[in-house]
Scaffold this motif. Structure first.
Motif, PDB file in Angstrom:
ATOM      1  N   MET A   1      36.320  43.492  50.077  1.00  0.00           N
ATOM      2  CA  MET A   1      36.485  42.707  48.853  1.00  0.00           C
ATOM      3  C   MET A   1      37.040  43.596  47.732  1.00  0.00           C
ATOM      4  O   MET A   1      36.601  44.714  47.545  1.00  0.00           O
ATOM      5  CB  MET A   1      35.127  42.147  48.425  1.00  0.00           C
ATOM      6  CG  MET A   1      35.184  41.391  47.124  1.00  0.00           C
ATOM      7  SD  MET A   1      34.772  39.678  47.291  1.00  0.00           S
ATOM      8  CE  MET A   1      33.057  39.782  47.795  1.00  0.00           C
ATOM      9  N   LYS A   2      38.012  43.040  47.017  1.00  0.00           N
ATOM     10  CA  LYS A   2      38.611  43.808  45.913  1.00  0.00           C
ATOM     11  C   LYS A   2      38.380  43.054  44.604  1.00  0.00           C
ATOM     12  O   LYS A   2      38.733  41.880  44.482  1.00  0.00           O
ATOM     13  CB  LYS A   2      40.098  44.001  46.157  1.00  0.00           C
ATOM     14  CG  LYS A   2      40.396  44.858  47.363  1.00  0.00           C
ATOM     15  CD  LYS A   2      41.839  45.340  47.333  1.00  0.00           C
ATOM     16  CE  LYS A   2      42.068  46.380  48.401  1.00  0.00           C
ATOM     17  NZ  LYS A   2      42.833  45.898  49.526  1.00  0.00           N
ATOM     18  N   ILE A   3      37.775  43.756  43.657  1.00  0.00           N
ATOM     19  CA  ILE A   3      37.375  43.143  42.393  1.00  0.00           C
ATOM     20  C   ILE A   3      38.012  43.900  41.237  1.00  0.00           C
ATOM     21  O   ILE A   3      37.949  45.132  41.189  1.00  0.00           O
ATOM     22  CB  ILE A   3      35.836  43.182  42.238  1.00  0.00           C
ATOM     23  CG1 ILE A   3      35.184  42.354  43.345  1.00  0.00           C
ATOM     24  CG2 ILE A   3      35.406  42.699  40.855  1.00  0.00           C
ATOM     25  CD1 ILE A   3      33.681  42.477  43.391  1.00  0.00           C
ATOM     26  N   TRP A  32      33.272  47.584  49.103  1.00  0.00           N
ATOM     27  CA  TRP A  32      34.057  46.881  48.083  1.00  0.00           C
ATOM     28  C   TRP A  32      34.813  47.881  47.221  1.00  0.00           C
ATOM     29  O   TRP A  32      34.336  48.980  46.968  1.00  0.00           O
ATOM     30  CB  TRP A  32      33.146  46.073  47.147  1.00  0.00           C
ATOM     31  CG  TRP A  32      32.489  44.890  47.795  1.00  0.00           C
ATOM     32  CD1 TRP A  32      32.552  44.521  49.118  1.00  0.00           C
ATOM     33  CD2 TRP A  32      31.633  43.933  47.161  1.00  0.00           C
ATOM     34  NE1 TRP A  32      31.796  43.389  49.331  1.00  0.00           N
ATOM     35  CE2 TRP A  32      31.221  43.014  48.146  1.00  0.00           C
ATOM     36  CE3 TRP A  32      31.177  43.774  45.850  1.00  0.00           C
ATOM     37  CZ2 TRP A  32      30.383  41.941  47.855  1.00  0.00           C
ATOM     38  CZ3 TRP A  32      30.339  42.715  45.565  1.00  0.00           C
ATOM     39  CH2 TRP A  32      29.952  41.802  46.556  1.00  0.00           C
ATOM     40  N   GLU A  77      47.864  39.547  43.228  1.00  0.00           N
ATOM     41  CA  GLU A  77      47.972  39.656  44.689  1.00  0.00           C
ATOM     42  C   GLU A  77      47.011  40.694  45.239  1.00  0.00           C
ATOM     43  O   GLU A  77      46.522  40.566  46.360  1.00  0.00           O
ATOM     44  CB  GLU A  77      49.387  40.064  45.092  1.00  0.00           C
ATOM     45  CG  GLU A  77      50.418  38.971  44.910  1.00  0.00           C
ATOM     46  CD  GLU A  77      51.809  39.576  44.755  1.00  0.00           C
ATOM     47  OE1 GLU A  77      52.158  40.466  45.546  1.00  0.00           O
ATOM     48  OE2 GLU A  77      52.517  39.161  43.810  1.00  0.00           O
ATOM     49  N   PHE A  79      43.992  41.683  44.136  1.00  0.00           N
ATOM     50  CA  PHE A  79      42.539  41.503  44.001  1.00  0.00           C
ATOM     51  C   PHE A  79      42.101  40.102  44.411  1.00  0.00           C
ATOM     52  O   PHE A  79      42.821  39.126  44.215  1.00  0.00           O
ATOM     53  CB  PHE A  79      42.105  41.814  42.556  1.00  0.00           C
ATOM     54  CG  PHE A  79      42.273  43.273  42.225  1.00  0.00           C
ATOM     55  CD1 PHE A  79      41.274  44.184  42.522  1.00  0.00           C
ATOM     56  CD2 PHE A  79      43.469  43.744  41.674  1.00  0.00           C
ATOM     57  CE1 PHE A  79      41.437  45.535  42.266  1.00  0.00           C
ATOM     58  CE2 PHE A  79      43.647  45.100  41.413  1.00  0.00           C
ATOM     59  CZ  PHE A  79      42.625  45.994  41.711  1.00  0.00           C
ATOM     60  N   ASP A  80      40.875  40.038  44.979  1.00  0.00           N
ATOM     61  CA  ASP A  80      40.286  38.751  45.366  1.00  0.00           C
ATOM     62  C   ASP A  80      39.684  38.047  44.160  1.00  0.00           C
ATOM     63  O   ASP A  80      39.711  36.821  44.070  1.00  0.00           O
ATOM     64  CB  ASP A  80      39.178  38.975  46.412  1.00  0.00           C
ATOM     65  CG  ASP A  80      39.696  39.739  47.623  1.00  0.00           C
ATOM     66  OD1 ASP A  80      40.633  39.236  48.265  1.00  0.00           O
ATOM     67  OD2 ASP A  80      39.181  40.841  47.901  1.00  0.00           O
ATOM     68  N   HIS A  81      39.093  38.842  43.268  1.00  0.00           N
ATOM     69  CA  HIS A  81      38.442  38.285  42.085  1.00  0.00           C
ATOM     70  C   HIS A  81      38.830  39.105  40.858  1.00  0.00           C
ATOM     71  O   HIS A  81      38.864  40.339  40.935  1.00  0.00           O
ATOM     72  CB  HIS A  81      36.918  38.334  42.220  1.00  0.00           C
ATOM     73  CG  HIS A  81      36.380  37.534  43.358  1.00  0.00           C
ATOM     74  ND1 HIS A  81      36.231  36.165  43.305  1.00  0.00           N
ATOM     75  CD2 HIS A  81      35.965  37.911  44.593  1.00  0.00           C
ATOM     76  CE1 HIS A  81      35.735  35.738  44.448  1.00  0.00           C
ATOM     77  NE2 HIS A  81      35.574  36.766  45.256  1.00  0.00           N
ATOM     78  N   LYS A 105      41.553  32.758  40.306  1.00  0.00           N
ATOM     79  CA  LYS A 105      40.832  34.003  40.598  1.00  0.00           C
ATOM     80  C   LYS A 105      40.174  34.581  39.350  1.00  0.00           C
ATOM     81  O   LYS A 105      39.352  35.488  39.443  1.00  0.00           O
ATOM     82  CB  LYS A 105      41.807  35.071  41.133  1.00  0.00           C
ATOM     83  CG  LYS A 105      42.334  34.813  42.521  1.00  0.00           C
ATOM     84  CD  LYS A 105      43.205  35.982  42.966  1.00  0.00           C
ATOM     85  CE  LYS A 105      43.660  35.778  44.402  1.00  0.00           C
ATOM     86  NZ  LYS A 105      44.450  36.932  44.888  1.00  0.00           N
TER      87      LYS A 105
END
Ligand code: 4NP
Length: 145
Positions: A1-3, A32, A77, A79-81, A105
């Protein structure tokens, strides 16, 4: 996961959010990646504000090696959040979204509340740390499900 954590200057609030969230995720054993950026570019290349470095250190987190960067369209693009600190950040970042899925997002870190900008108020750094910590603890509960 990328935040990605976003504020205005990327020297006070979002560096704290990056440090706190990364430490919480690491403690849980989650792989993460947490980063931070600012909507403004005034401090690009600098380290975090020394008041944020100090309050983080007092809570056992080293954010001194972070380097300020500006939010970029490509972050949608990467990051997920994307979590923002206040409603100005929310509208600034959403205005850069190339499509609705990207805009979706982007959320306030505290859901409906804002993390106030402590830049002109030394006494705000400790309460801002606590607010961000509470937000990150709630987030990890929600995102870990
Ligand atoms: P931050 O605080 O958005 O929490 O990093 C600020 C830092 C610098 C500025 C504004 C807000 N500034 O205008 O330089």
């Amino acid at each position: 996961m990328k935040i990605l954590m976003v504020c205005l200057g990327n020297i006070c609030r979002s560096p704290l959010a990056e440090g706190i969230m990364q430490q919480l995720a690491d403690k849980q054993g989650f792989n993460w990646q947490v980063d931070s950026a600012g909507t403004g570019g005034w401090h690009v290349g600098e380290g975090p504000d020394r008041r944020s470095v100090r309050v983080a250190r007092e809570h056992g987190i080293d954010i001194s090696k972070q380097v300020c960067r500006q939010f970029s369209k490509s972050d949608f693009e990467l990051f997920d959040h994307i979590f923002v600190m206040d409603k100005y950040n929310l509208s600034d970042v959403q205005a850069m979204a190339p499509h609705a899925l990207a805009a979706a997002k982007v959320k306030l870190l505290l859901g409906t509340k804002e993390v106030p900008d402590p830049y002109f108020a030394n006494e705000m750094f400790e309460p801002v740390f606590k607010l961000i910590e509470d937000g990150c603890e709630e987030l990890i509960r929600v995102l870990a499900k």
